[in-house]
Scaffold this active site. Structure first.
Site, PDB file in Angstrom:
ATOM      1  N   LYS A  14      76.592  41.949 -79.037  1.00  0.00           N
ATOM      2  CA  LYS A  14      76.339  40.776 -78.196  1.00  0.00           C
ATOM      3  C   LYS A  14      75.073  40.032 -78.623  1.00  0.00           C
ATOM      4  O   LYS A  14      75.076  38.819 -78.732  1.00  0.00           O
ATOM      5  CB  LYS A  14      76.225  41.186 -76.714  1.00  0.00           C
ATOM      6  CG  LYS A  14      77.493  41.825 -76.156  1.00  0.00           C
ATOM      7  CD  LYS A  14      77.386  42.062 -74.643  1.00  0.00           C
ATOM      8  CE  LYS A  14      76.347  43.109 -74.255  1.00  0.00           C
ATOM      9  NZ  LYS A  14      76.719  44.490 -74.547  1.00  0.00           N
ATOM     10  N   ARG A  89      77.255  42.619 -65.013  1.00  0.00           N
ATOM     11  CA  ARG A  89      77.748  43.942 -65.381  1.00  0.00           C
ATOM     12  C   ARG A  89      78.471  44.630 -64.231  1.00  0.00           C
ATOM     13  O   ARG A  89      78.938  45.755 -64.387  1.00  0.00           O
ATOM     14  CB  ARG A  89      76.563  44.822 -65.776  1.00  0.00           C
ATOM     15  CG  ARG A  89      76.365  45.019 -67.280  1.00  0.00           C
ATOM     16  CD  ARG A  89      75.107  45.852 -67.446  1.00  0.00           C
ATOM     17  NE  ARG A  89      74.986  46.532 -68.698  1.00  0.00           N
ATOM     18  CZ  ARG A  89      74.306  46.061 -69.749  1.00  0.00           C
ATOM     19  NH1 ARG A  89      73.774  44.876 -69.730  1.00  0.00           N
ATOM     20  NH2 ARG A  89      74.187  46.803 -70.821  1.00  0.00           N
ATOM     21  N   ARG A 128      70.913  51.945 -84.700  1.00  0.00           N
ATOM     22  CA  ARG A 128      69.935  51.012 -84.142  1.00  0.00           C
ATOM     23  C   ARG A 128      68.720  51.774 -83.599  1.00  0.00           C
ATOM     24  O   ARG A 128      67.583  51.327 -83.737  1.00  0.00           O
ATOM     25  CB  ARG A 128      70.598  50.183 -83.024  1.00  0.00           C
ATOM     26  CG  ARG A 128      69.671  49.172 -82.371  1.00  0.00           C
ATOM     27  CD  ARG A 128      70.433  48.204 -81.484  1.00  0.00           C
ATOM     28  NE  ARG A 128      70.638  48.719 -80.131  1.00  0.00           N
ATOM     29  CZ  ARG A 128      71.323  48.089 -79.177  1.00  0.00           C
ATOM     30  NH1 ARG A 128      71.909  46.933 -79.426  1.00  0.00           N
ATOM     31  NH2 ARG A 128      71.452  48.610 -77.978  1.00  0.00           N
ATOM     32  N   ARG A 134      64.056  51.814 -79.213  1.00  0.00           N
ATOM     33  CA  ARG A 134      64.642  51.911 -77.871  1.00  0.00           C
ATOM     34  C   ARG A 134      65.036  53.352 -77.580  1.00  0.00           C
ATOM     35  O   ARG A 134      65.922  53.910 -78.221  1.00  0.00           O
ATOM     36  CB  ARG A 134      65.880  51.009 -77.768  1.00  0.00           C
ATOM     37  CG  ARG A 134      65.520  49.572 -77.522  1.00  0.00           C
ATOM     38  CD  ARG A 134      66.745  48.704 -77.405  1.00  0.00           C
ATOM     39  NE  ARG A 134      67.685  49.128 -76.374  1.00  0.00           N
ATOM     40  CZ  ARG A 134      68.735  48.424 -75.999  1.00  0.00           C
ATOM     41  NH1 ARG A 134      68.974  47.257 -76.571  1.00  0.00           N
ATOM     42  NH2 ARG A 134      69.532  48.867 -75.061  1.00  0.00           N
ATOM     43  N   ARG A 146      76.192  55.368 -71.069  1.00  0.00           N
ATOM     44  CA  ARG A 146      76.228  53.900 -70.969  1.00  0.00           C
ATOM     45  C   ARG A 146      77.644  53.382 -71.209  1.00  0.00           C
ATOM     46  O   ARG A 146      78.091  52.439 -70.550  1.00  0.00           O
ATOM     47  CB  ARG A 146      75.250  53.281 -71.973  1.00  0.00           C
ATOM     48  CG  ARG A 146      73.813  53.372 -71.478  1.00  0.00           C
ATOM     49  CD  ARG A 146      72.793  53.337 -72.590  1.00  0.00           C
ATOM     50  NE  ARG A 146      72.841  52.151 -73.400  1.00  0.00           N
ATOM     51  CZ  ARG A 146      72.365  52.090 -74.652  1.00  0.00           C
ATOM     52  NH1 ARG A 146      71.828  53.155 -75.219  1.00  0.00           N
ATOM     53  NH2 ARG A 146      72.427  50.969 -75.319  1.00  0.00           N
TER      54      ARG A 146
HETATM   55  P1  ADP Z   1      73.089  47.441 -74.355  1.00  0.00           P
HETATM   56  O1  ADP Z   1      72.616  47.230 -75.743  1.00  0.00           O
HETATM   57  O2  ADP Z   1      73.281  48.866 -73.985  1.00  0.00           O
HETATM   58  O3  ADP Z   1      74.236  46.566 -73.957  1.00  0.00           O
HETATM   59  P2  ADP Z   1      71.068  45.965 -72.834  1.00  0.00           P
HETATM   60  O4  ADP Z   1      69.956  45.710 -73.782  1.00  0.00           O
HETATM   61  O5  ADP Z   1      71.918  44.807 -72.429  1.00  0.00           O
HETATM   62  O6  ADP Z   1      71.916  47.149 -73.397  1.00  0.00           O
HETATM   63  O7  ADP Z   1      70.508  46.664 -71.506  1.00  0.00           O
HETATM   64  C1  ADP Z   1      69.800  47.884 -71.554  1.00  0.00           C
HETATM   65  C2  ADP Z   1      69.810  48.560 -70.184  1.00  0.00           C
HETATM   66  O8  ADP Z   1      69.267  47.664 -69.189  1.00  0.00           O
HETATM   67  C3  ADP Z   1      71.193  48.920 -69.648  1.00  0.00           C
HETATM   68  O9  ADP Z   1      71.655  50.181 -70.117  1.00  0.00           O
HETATM   69  C4  ADP Z   1      70.928  48.937 -68.119  1.00  0.00           C
HETATM   70  O10 ADP Z   1      70.289  50.128 -67.719  1.00  0.00           O
HETATM   71  C5  ADP Z   1      69.939  47.797 -67.929  1.00  0.00           C
HETATM   72  N1  ADP Z   1      70.643  46.536 -67.623  1.00  0.00           N
HETATM   73  C6  ADP Z   1      70.771  45.456 -68.455  1.00  0.00           C
HETATM   74  N2  ADP Z   1      71.486  44.478 -67.850  1.00  0.00           N
HETATM   75  C7  ADP Z   1      71.828  44.957 -66.623  1.00  0.00           C
HETATM   76  C8  ADP Z   1      72.597  44.438 -65.537  1.00  0.00           C
HETATM   77  N3  ADP Z   1      73.172  43.235 -65.602  1.00  0.00           N
HETATM   78  N4  ADP Z   1      72.736  45.196 -64.419  1.00  0.00           N
HETATM   79  C9  ADP Z   1      72.162  46.411 -64.335  1.00  0.00           C
HETATM   80  N5  ADP Z   1      71.452  46.973 -65.336  1.00  0.00           N
HETATM   81  C10 ADP Z   1      71.280  46.266 -66.469  1.00  0.00           C
END
Ligand code: ADP
Length: 191
Positions: A14, A89, A128, A134, A146
């Site tokens: 994404k 989400r 990554r 991270r 996740r």
């Molecule tokens: P990924 O690369 O896993 O898609 P993101 O960078 O988008 O992860 O988000 C990292 C973490 O931040 C998620 O695993 C979650 O814990 C939290 N997070 C991000 N966006 C949301 C959301 N819209 N609602 C709830 N938690 C979120």
């Protein structure tokens, strides 16, 4: 206004594709993951709260996430459109987004889902994790959690927009350019 939701499991690409879409369609990129990492980096109260969920691979509660997203949108009303990445989400987050956009006479144009098999996701995230710093990308059990949370809590958001005729699925394996081309084709035919 074009308002896109870039959707898909963790590791589906994404962030990479959002960067390219932002450039082509001149949209503001709003990534809730990036916003949380910024808050955690500054050790704010919001960051501290988010951290306790993120490090377990769980979702941050909706009211916290929606409040943060609302602030970001309201601080940037004068744009050509938004690309939401990592949000919504959950179905309550999708409702909140629709209401927020409607307050300004706008709506979601299209949700684009990047479809990638689980094993490929785990491979990409572990890779990554070696360079991103991270913590949520270094432990395979957190990564699998996740992906499970995505399947149980997040995929209903796809159905929510599909029911409105506003969702498209794109195969997310291939070169960055190939996948970008697939996304642009969907945008140009729907949005
Ligand atoms: P990924 O690369 O896993 O898609 P993101 O960078 O988008 O992860 O988000 C990292 C973490 O931040 C998620 O695993 C979650 O814990 C939290 N997070 C991000 N966006 C949301 C959301 N819209 N609602 C709830 N938690 C979120």
């Amino acid at each position: 206004m074009i308002n896109l939701i870039l959707f898909g499991p963790p590791g589906s690409g994404k962030g990479t594709q959002a960067e390219k879409l932002v450039e082509k369609y001149e949209l503001l990129h709003i990534s809730t993951g990036d916003l949380f990492r910024y808050e955690m980096g500054n050790n704010t109260p919001l960051g501290q709260e988010a951290k306790s969920y993120i490090e377990k691979g769980e979702l941050v509660p909706d009211e916290v996430t929606v409040g943060m997203l609302r602030n970001k949108v309201e601080a940037n009303l004068d744009v050509e459109g938004y690309i939401f990445d990592g949000f919504p989400r959950t179905v309550p987050q999708a409702d909140a987004l629709d209401n927020l956009l409607a307050e300004n006479g706008n709506e979601v144009s299209l949700l684009l889902m990047l479809d990638v098999p689980d094993d490929e996701l785990v491979k990409r995230l572990l890779l990554r994790g070696k360079t991103s710093g991270r913590a949520d990308d270094t432990d395979e059990s957190i990564i699998r959690n996740r992906i499970e949370v995505y399947k149980s809590e997040t995929t209903p958001v796809f159905d929510y927009y599909a029911a409105k005729g506003k969702a498209a699925k794109v195969y997310g394996v291939g070169s960055i350019e190939e996948i970008f081309g697939r996304l642009c084709d969907e945008i140009d035919s729907h949005a």
